[in-house]
Design a protein around this motif. Structure first.
Motif, PDB file in Angstrom:
ATOM      1  N   MET A   1       0.834  -1.175   0.000  1.00 48.69           N
ATOM      2  CA  MET A   1       0.000   0.000   0.000  1.00 48.69           C
ATOM      3  C   MET A   1       0.878   1.238   0.000  1.00 48.69           C
ATOM      4  SD  MET A   1      -2.648  -0.806   3.076  1.00 48.69           S
ATOM      5  CE  MET A   1      -1.394  -1.619   4.026  1.00 48.69           C
ATOM      6  N   MET A   2       0.541   2.141  -0.884  1.00 52.15           N
ATOM      7  CA  MET A   2       1.198   3.442  -0.856  1.00 52.15           C
ATOM      8  C   MET A   2       0.127   4.491  -1.084  1.00 52.15           C
ATOM      9  SD  MET A   2       4.111   5.219  -3.157  1.00 52.15           S
ATOM     10  CE  MET A   2       5.589   4.683  -2.337  1.00 52.15           C
ATOM     11  N   PHE A   3      -0.182   5.240  -0.020  1.00 53.44           N
ATOM     12  CA  PHE A   3      -1.181   6.284  -0.109  1.00 53.44           C
ATOM     13  C   PHE A   3      -0.514   7.573  -0.566  1.00 53.44           C
ATOM     14  CE2 PHE A   3      -2.550   3.440   3.369  1.00 53.44           C
ATOM     15  CZ  PHE A   3      -3.744   2.998   2.827  1.00 53.44           C
ATOM     16  N   THR A   4      -1.066   8.212  -1.581  1.00 52.57           N
ATOM     17  CA  THR A   4      -0.553   9.490  -2.073  1.00 52.57           C
ATOM     18  C   THR A   4      -1.733  10.408  -2.375  1.00 52.57           C
ATOM     19  OG1 THR A   4      -0.541   8.724  -4.372  1.00 52.57           O
ATOM     20  CG2 THR A   4       1.499   8.440  -3.118  1.00 52.57           C
ATOM     21  N   GLY A   5      -1.457  11.682  -2.457  1.00 51.69           N
ATOM     22  CA  GLY A   5      -2.473  12.659  -2.811  1.00 51.69           C
ATOM     23  C   GLY A   5      -3.175  13.231  -1.600  1.00 51.69           C
ATOM     24  N   SER A   6      -4.079  14.177  -1.868  1.00 50.56           N
ATOM     25  CA  SER A   6      -4.861  14.783  -0.785  1.00 50.56           C
ATOM     26  C   SER A   6      -6.322  14.873  -1.211  1.00 50.56           C
ATOM     27  CB  SER A   6      -4.312  16.154  -0.397  1.00 50.56           C
ATOM     28  OG  SER A   6      -4.412  17.048  -1.473  1.00 50.56           O
ATOM     29  N   ILE A   7      -7.197  14.669  -0.242  1.00 45.21           N
ATOM     30  CA  ILE A   7      -8.634  14.612  -0.486  1.00 45.21           C
ATOM     31  C   ILE A   7      -9.332  15.370   0.632  1.00 45.21           C
ATOM     32  CG2 ILE A   7     -10.641  13.090  -0.670  1.00 45.21           C
ATOM     33  CD1 ILE A   7      -8.383  10.933  -1.504  1.00 45.21           C
ATOM     34  N   GLU A   8     -10.236  16.262   0.268  1.00 41.32           N
ATOM     35  CA  GLU A   8     -10.995  17.010   1.264  1.00 41.32           C
ATOM     36  C   GLU A   8     -12.310  16.304   1.548  1.00 41.32           C
ATOM     37  OE1 GLU A   8     -11.354  21.053  -0.040  1.00 41.32           O
ATOM     38  OE2 GLU A   8      -9.190  21.369   0.057  1.00 41.32           O
ATOM     39  N   ALA A   9     -12.765  16.408   2.793  1.00 36.79           N
ATOM     40  CA  ALA A   9     -14.023  15.784   3.201  1.00 36.79           C
ATOM     41  C   ALA A   9     -14.645  16.593   4.328  1.00 36.79           C
ATOM     42  CB  ALA A   9     -13.774  14.348   3.656  1.00 36.79           C
ATOM     43  N   LYS A  10     -15.953  16.431   4.486  1.00 37.59           N
ATOM     44  CA  LYS A  10     -16.676  17.115   5.559  1.00 37.59           C
ATOM     45  C   LYS A  10     -17.103  16.114   6.617  1.00 37.59           C
ATOM     46  CE  LYS A  10     -18.293  20.888   2.785  1.00 37.59           C
ATOM     47  NZ  LYS A  10     -19.387  21.712   2.333  1.00 37.59           N
ATOM     48  N   LEU A  11     -17.106  16.583   7.859  1.00 33.83           N
ATOM     49  CA  LEU A  11     -17.603  15.784   8.977  1.00 33.83           C
ATOM     50  C   LEU A  11     -19.100  16.029   9.112  1.00 33.83           C
ATOM     51  CD1 LEU A  11     -14.520  16.183   9.681  1.00 33.83           C
ATOM     52  CD2 LEU A  11     -15.210  15.971  12.036  1.00 33.83           C
ATOM     53  N   ASP A  12     -19.826  14.999   9.558  1.00 36.41           N
ATOM     54  CA  ASP A  12     -21.232  15.223   9.865  1.00 36.41           C
ATOM     55  C   ASP A  12     -21.338  15.700  11.313  1.00 36.41           C
ATOM     56  OD1 ASP A  12     -21.153  12.971  11.549  1.00 36.41           O
ATOM     57  OD2 ASP A  12     -22.329  11.713  10.207  1.00 36.41           O
ATOM     58  N   GLU A  13     -22.551  15.929  11.787  1.00 43.92           N
ATOM     59  CA  GLU A  13     -22.767  16.472  13.125  1.00 43.92           C
ATOM     60  C   GLU A  13     -22.289  15.544  14.238  1.00 43.92           C
ATOM     61  OE1 GLU A  13     -26.089  14.025  11.846  1.00 43.92           O
ATOM     62  OE2 GLU A  13     -25.230  15.807  10.914  1.00 43.92           O
ATOM     63  N   LYS A  14     -22.125  14.245  13.951  1.00 44.55           N
ATOM     64  CA  LYS A  14     -21.650  13.286  14.954  1.00 44.55           C
ATOM     65  C   LYS A  14     -20.136  13.097  14.917  1.00 44.55           C
ATOM     66  CE  LYS A  14     -25.950  10.689  15.015  1.00 44.55           C
ATOM     67  NZ  LYS A  14     -26.587   9.395  14.747  1.00 44.55           N
ATOM     68  N   GLY A  15     -19.462  13.815  14.017  1.00 46.44           N
ATOM     69  CA  GLY A  15     -18.016  13.682  13.904  1.00 46.44           C
ATOM     70  C   GLY A  15     -17.589  12.550  12.994  1.00 46.44           C
ATOM     71  N   ASP A 115       2.490   7.581   2.211  1.00 44.04           N
ATOM     72  CA  ASP A 115       3.096   6.265   2.043  1.00 44.04           C
ATOM     73  C   ASP A 115       2.225   5.184   2.688  1.00 44.04           C
ATOM     74  OD1 ASP A 115       4.905   4.300   1.284  1.00 44.04           O
ATOM     75  OD2 ASP A 115       6.314   4.714   2.888  1.00 44.04           O
ATOM     76  N   ASP A 116       2.617   4.641   3.846  1.00 43.71           N
ATOM     77  CA  ASP A 116       1.864   3.541   4.462  1.00 43.71           C
ATOM     78  C   ASP A 116       0.838   4.026   5.480  1.00 43.71           C
ATOM     79  OD1 ASP A 116       3.643   4.368   6.419  1.00 43.71           O
ATOM     80  OD2 ASP A 116       4.136   2.344   7.079  1.00 43.71           O
ATOM     81  N   ARG A 117       0.650   5.344   5.561  1.00 44.91           N
ATOM     82  CA  ARG A 117      -0.302   5.937   6.502  1.00 44.91           C
ATOM     83  C   ARG A 117      -0.966   7.149   5.869  1.00 44.91           C
ATOM     84  NH1 ARG A 117       4.381   6.698  10.576  1.00 44.91           N
ATOM     85  NH2 ARG A 117       4.807   4.783   9.485  1.00 44.91           N
ATOM     86  N   ILE A 118      -1.976   7.659   6.553  1.00 43.47           N
ATOM     87  CA  ILE A 118      -2.725   8.805   6.045  1.00 43.47           C
ATOM     88  C   ILE A 118      -2.821   9.835   7.156  1.00 43.47           C
ATOM     89  CG2 ILE A 118      -4.963   9.582   5.164  1.00 43.47           C
ATOM     90  CD1 ILE A 118      -5.370   6.516   4.383  1.00 43.47           C
ATOM     91  N   GLU A 119      -2.479  11.067   6.844  1.00 37.92           N
ATOM     92  CA  GLU A 119      -2.647  12.147   7.813  1.00 37.92           C
ATOM     93  C   GLU A 119      -4.012  12.796   7.602  1.00 37.92           C
ATOM     94  OE1 GLU A 119       2.008  13.472   8.370  1.00 37.92           O
ATOM     95  OE2 GLU A 119       0.678  14.766   7.211  1.00 37.92           O
ATOM     96  N   ILE A 120      -4.597  13.275   8.702  1.00 37.55           N
ATOM     97  CA  ILE A 120      -5.853  14.013   8.645  1.00 37.55           C
ATOM     98  C   ILE A 120      -5.599  15.386   9.253  1.00 37.55           C
ATOM     99  CG2 ILE A 120      -8.261  14.113   9.353  1.00 37.55           C
ATOM    100  CD1 ILE A 120      -8.191  11.072   9.695  1.00 37.55           C
ATOM    101  N   TRP A 121      -5.788  16.409   8.431  1.00 34.05           N
ATOM    102  CA  TRP A 121      -5.536  17.790   8.822  1.00 34.05           C
ATOM    103  C   TRP A 121      -6.836  18.573   8.849  1.00 34.05           C
ATOM    104  CZ3 TRP A 121      -0.771  20.000   9.899  1.00 34.05           C
ATOM    105  CH2 TRP A 121       0.348  19.181   9.659  1.00 34.05           C
ATOM    106  N   ALA A 122      -6.892  19.591   9.702  1.00 31.45           N
ATOM    107  CA  ALA A 122      -7.976  20.569   9.614  1.00 31.45           C
ATOM    108  C   ALA A 122      -7.853  21.213   8.239  1.00 31.45           C
ATOM    109  CB  ALA A 122      -7.832  21.625  10.710  1.00 31.45           C
ATOM    110  N   LYS A 123      -8.983  21.469   7.619  1.00 30.14           N
ATOM    111  CA  LYS A 123      -8.942  22.066   6.284  1.00 30.14           C
ATOM    112  C   LYS A 123      -8.450  23.506   6.396  1.00 30.14           C
ATOM    113  CE  LYS A 123     -11.560  23.065   2.219  1.00 30.14           C
ATOM    114  NZ  LYS A 123     -12.842  23.487   1.734  1.00 30.14           N
ATOM    115  N   ARG A 124      -7.255  23.745   5.923  1.00 32.83           N
ATOM    116  CA  ARG A 124      -6.677  25.078   5.916  1.00 32.83           C
ATOM    117  C   ARG A 124      -5.609  25.148   4.838  1.00 32.83           C
ATOM    118  NH1 ARG A 124      -5.073  23.146  11.279  1.00 32.83           N
ATOM    119  NH2 ARG A 124      -3.027  22.280  11.079  1.00 32.83           N
ATOM    120  N   GLU A 125      -5.199  26.318   4.529  1.00 27.47           N
ATOM    121  CA  GLU A 125      -4.212  26.532   3.465  1.00 27.47           C
ATOM    122  C   GLU A 125      -2.805  26.671   4.045  1.00 27.47           C
ATOM    123  OE1 GLU A 125      -5.308  26.373   0.330  1.00 27.47           O
ATOM    124  OE2 GLU A 125      -7.320  26.125   1.124  1.00 27.47           O
ATOM    125  N   ASN A 126      -1.818  26.523   3.178  1.00 25.49           N
ATOM    126  CA  ASN A 126      -0.422  26.821   3.498  1.00 25.49           C
ATOM    127  C   ASN A 126       0.201  25.933   4.561  1.00 25.49           C
ATOM    128  OD1 ASN A 126      -0.535  28.919   1.601  1.00 25.49           O
ATOM    129  ND2 ASN A 126      -1.361  30.319   3.139  1.00 25.49           N
TER     130      ASN A 126
END
Length: 147
Positions: A1-15, A115-126
């Motif tokens: 597995m090699m994870f690449t790229g970035s994808i935006e998503a929204k949370l629902d009211e339950k997180g 790579d072998d993991r995925i980071e989750i960031w608050a949606k922000r620039e820079n």
């Protein structure tokens, strides 16, 4: 597995948030358990497929002496920050409130393949290095090497 790229998503009211389908497609059928934890350097979360998590823990385990109080504390903290999860039938999972607060996430996230993991960031620039600084850093790291 090699994870690449970035994808935006929204949370629902339950997180809950959808695990990106492009990342799900990279997983073998047997890989349905994950670990979510805080990053130790940045205000982001890290998702490990269980196989990558087990490898990560094994590396840490072999480097630490659990009879050393400081190293035992490192191991304890590293493991206590982790939460296991599975995707629901719709491909979603819940981001716990304490981890949302740590990463400054409120309603939207960016998944970043690392790579072998995925980071989750608050949606922000820079959150990345400026292009000219990035080019210089890559050149310093890789410049002149041929393999």
């Amino acid at each position: 597995m090699m994870f690449t790229g970035s994808i935006e998503a929204k949370l629902d009211e339950k997180g809950r948030v959808f695990f990106p389908s492009s990342f799900r497609k990279l997983l073998p059928e047997s890989e349905r358990e994950f670990v979510l934890k805080r990053d130790i350097y940045q205000p982001c979360l890290v998702v490990f497929p269980m196989s990558a998590w087990q490898s990560e823990v094994e590396v840490l385990r072999t480097k630490l002496n659990r009879w050393n109080p400081q190293e035992a504390m490192i191991f304890r903290q590293y493991l206590s920050d982790a939460e296991q999860f599975q995707l629901d039938s719709n491909g979603r999972f819940i981001l716990p409130k304490r981890l949302l607060a740590f990463a400054g996430i409120d309603h939207a996230v960016t998944f970043v393949g690392m790579d072998d993991r995925i980071e989750i960031w608050a949606k922000r620039e820079n959150d990345f290095i400026a292009p000219e600084d990035y080019a210089k850093a890559v050149e310093a790291l890789l410049g002149g090497k041929t393999e």
